[in-house]
Motif scaffolding. Structure first.
Motif, short mmCIF file in Angstrom:
data_model
loop_
_atom_site.label_atom_id
_atom_site.label_comp_id
_atom_site.label_asym_id
_atom_site.label_seq_id
_atom_site.Cartn_x
_atom_site.Cartn_y
_atom_site.Cartn_z
N LYS A 133 15.46 5.73 20.83
CA LYS A 133 16.10 5.88 22.15
C LYS A 133 16.51 7.33 22.42
O LYS A 133 17.33 7.60 23.31
CB LYS A 133 17.30 4.95 22.25
N SER A 134 15.93 8.26 21.66
CA SER A 134 16.20 9.69 21.86
C SER A 134 14.99 10.36 22.49
O SER A 134 13.84 10.07 22.13
CB SER A 134 16.50 10.37 20.53
N VAL A 135 15.26 11.26 23.42
CA VAL A 135 14.21 12.08 24.04
C VAL A 135 14.64 13.53 23.91
O VAL A 135 15.80 13.88 24.16
CB VAL A 135 14.01 11.71 25.52
N ASN A 184 20.07 9.17 24.07
CA ASN A 184 20.35 10.53 23.63
C ASN A 184 19.28 11.45 24.21
O ASN A 184 18.09 11.24 23.98
CB ASN A 184 20.34 10.61 22.10
N ILE A 185 19.72 12.44 24.95
CA ILE A 185 18.80 13.43 25.54
C ILE A 185 19.29 14.80 25.09
O ILE A 185 20.48 15.11 25.21
CB ILE A 185 18.81 13.34 27.08
N GLN A 186 18.37 15.60 24.57
CA GLN A 186 18.78 16.93 24.13
C GLN A 186 17.68 17.95 24.34
O GLN A 186 16.52 17.59 24.53
CB GLN A 186 19.23 16.91 22.67
N ALA A 221 14.61 22.36 34.28
CA ALA A 221 13.36 21.61 34.29
C ALA A 221 13.57 20.22 33.69
O ALA A 221 13.04 19.22 34.20
CB ALA A 221 12.27 22.37 33.52
N ALA A 222 14.34 20.15 32.60
CA ALA A 222 14.61 18.85 31.97
C ALA A 222 15.33 17.92 32.94
O ALA A 222 14.98 16.74 33.02
CB ALA A 222 15.44 19.05 30.70
N GLN A 223 16.31 18.44 33.68
CA GLN A 223 17.02 17.61 34.67
C GLN A 223 16.02 17.00 35.66
O GLN A 223 16.15 15.85 36.04
CB GLN A 223 18.05 18.46 35.44
N PHE A 224 15.05 17.78 36.05
CA PHE A 224 14.03 17.33 36.98
C PHE A 224 13.15 16.24 36.36
O PHE A 224 12.69 15.33 37.04
CB PHE A 224 13.17 18.54 37.39
N LEU A 225 12.92 16.34 35.03
CA LEU A 225 11.99 15.44 34.33
C LEU A 225 12.65 14.19 33.73
O LEU A 225 11.95 13.25 33.37
CB LEU A 225 11.27 16.22 33.23
N ILE A 226 13.95 14.17 33.62
CA ILE A 226 14.65 13.04 33.00
C ILE A 226 14.30 11.70 33.64
O ILE A 226 14.01 10.74 32.92
CB ILE A 226 16.18 13.28 32.95
N PRO A 227 14.28 11.59 34.97
CA PRO A 227 13.96 10.27 35.55
C PRO A 227 12.58 9.74 35.13
O PRO A 227 12.40 8.54 35.00
CB PRO A 227 14.01 10.53 37.06
N LYS A 228 11.64 10.62 34.90
CA LYS A 228 10.29 10.18 34.52
C LYS A 228 10.17 9.88 33.02
O LYS A 228 9.55 8.91 32.63
CB LYS A 228 9.27 11.24 34.91
N TYR A 229 10.77 10.72 32.18
CA TYR A 229 10.54 10.61 30.74
C TYR A 229 11.71 10.06 29.94
O TYR A 229 11.53 9.70 28.78
CB TYR A 229 10.14 11.98 30.17
N ALA A 230 12.90 10.03 30.52
CA ALA A 230 14.07 9.67 29.69
C ALA A 230 15.05 8.73 30.40
O ALA A 230 16.22 8.71 30.06
CB ALA A 230 14.78 10.94 29.26
N HIS A 257 23.73 22.13 25.66
CA HIS A 257 24.52 20.97 26.05
C HIS A 257 24.75 20.99 27.55
O HIS A 257 25.06 22.03 28.11
CB HIS A 257 25.87 20.98 25.31
N TYR A 258 24.62 19.84 28.16
CA TYR A 258 24.85 19.73 29.60
C TYR A 258 26.32 19.79 29.92
O TYR A 258 27.15 19.33 29.24
CB TYR A 258 24.26 18.42 30.16
#
Length: 120
Positions: A52-54, A97-99, A83-92, A119-120
């Motif tokens: 459950k980690s990306v 846990n997202i890091q 960029a990660a914030q933009f991609l979270i809905p698609k990949y995570a 860290h966000y």
């Protein structure tokens, strides 16, 4: 003094480093979801999942270990985070846990995986 790489040589060096980093992640149980994910906010070199980690991974290649220490700064990490914030809905979207991680690659050395560097 080392010669400056051409744009094509630098691109090829970066792609090789990303392949090495992806191999390293796979050896440690990560499933590669995508490589070179581009967004209007920037690019993420590798996105991987384990359980459950990306992780959103920035890969840096340098010719020696000393140069790796200065390979990434706050500005670059902010771009990866955006960029990660933009991609979270698609990949995570179901991740617990997202890091953001960095993997440094240098010749004749094992990759160095720095976990949760931002860290966000």
């Amino acid at each position: 003094m080392a010669r400056k790489l051409s744009r094509i040589e630098a691109e090829n060096k970066g792609r090789r480093a990303e392949k090495i980093a992806a191999w390293w992640l796979r050896l440690h149980g990560w499933q590669i979801l995508t490589m070179r994910a581009k967004t209007p906010k920037g690019e993420v070199d590798i996105i991987a999942r384990r359980g459950k980690s990306v992780i959103f991974v920035e890969v840096k290649a340098r010719d020696n270990e000393q140069a790796l220490g200065t390979a990434i700064g706050e500005y670059q990490l902010k771009r990866v985070a955006a960029a990660a914030q933009f991609l979270i809905p698609k990949y995570a979207k179901n991740a617990e846990n997202i890091q953001i991680d960095v993997i440094w690659v240098a010749p004749w050395r094992l990759p160095h995986h720095i976990k949760n560097i931002w860290h966000y």
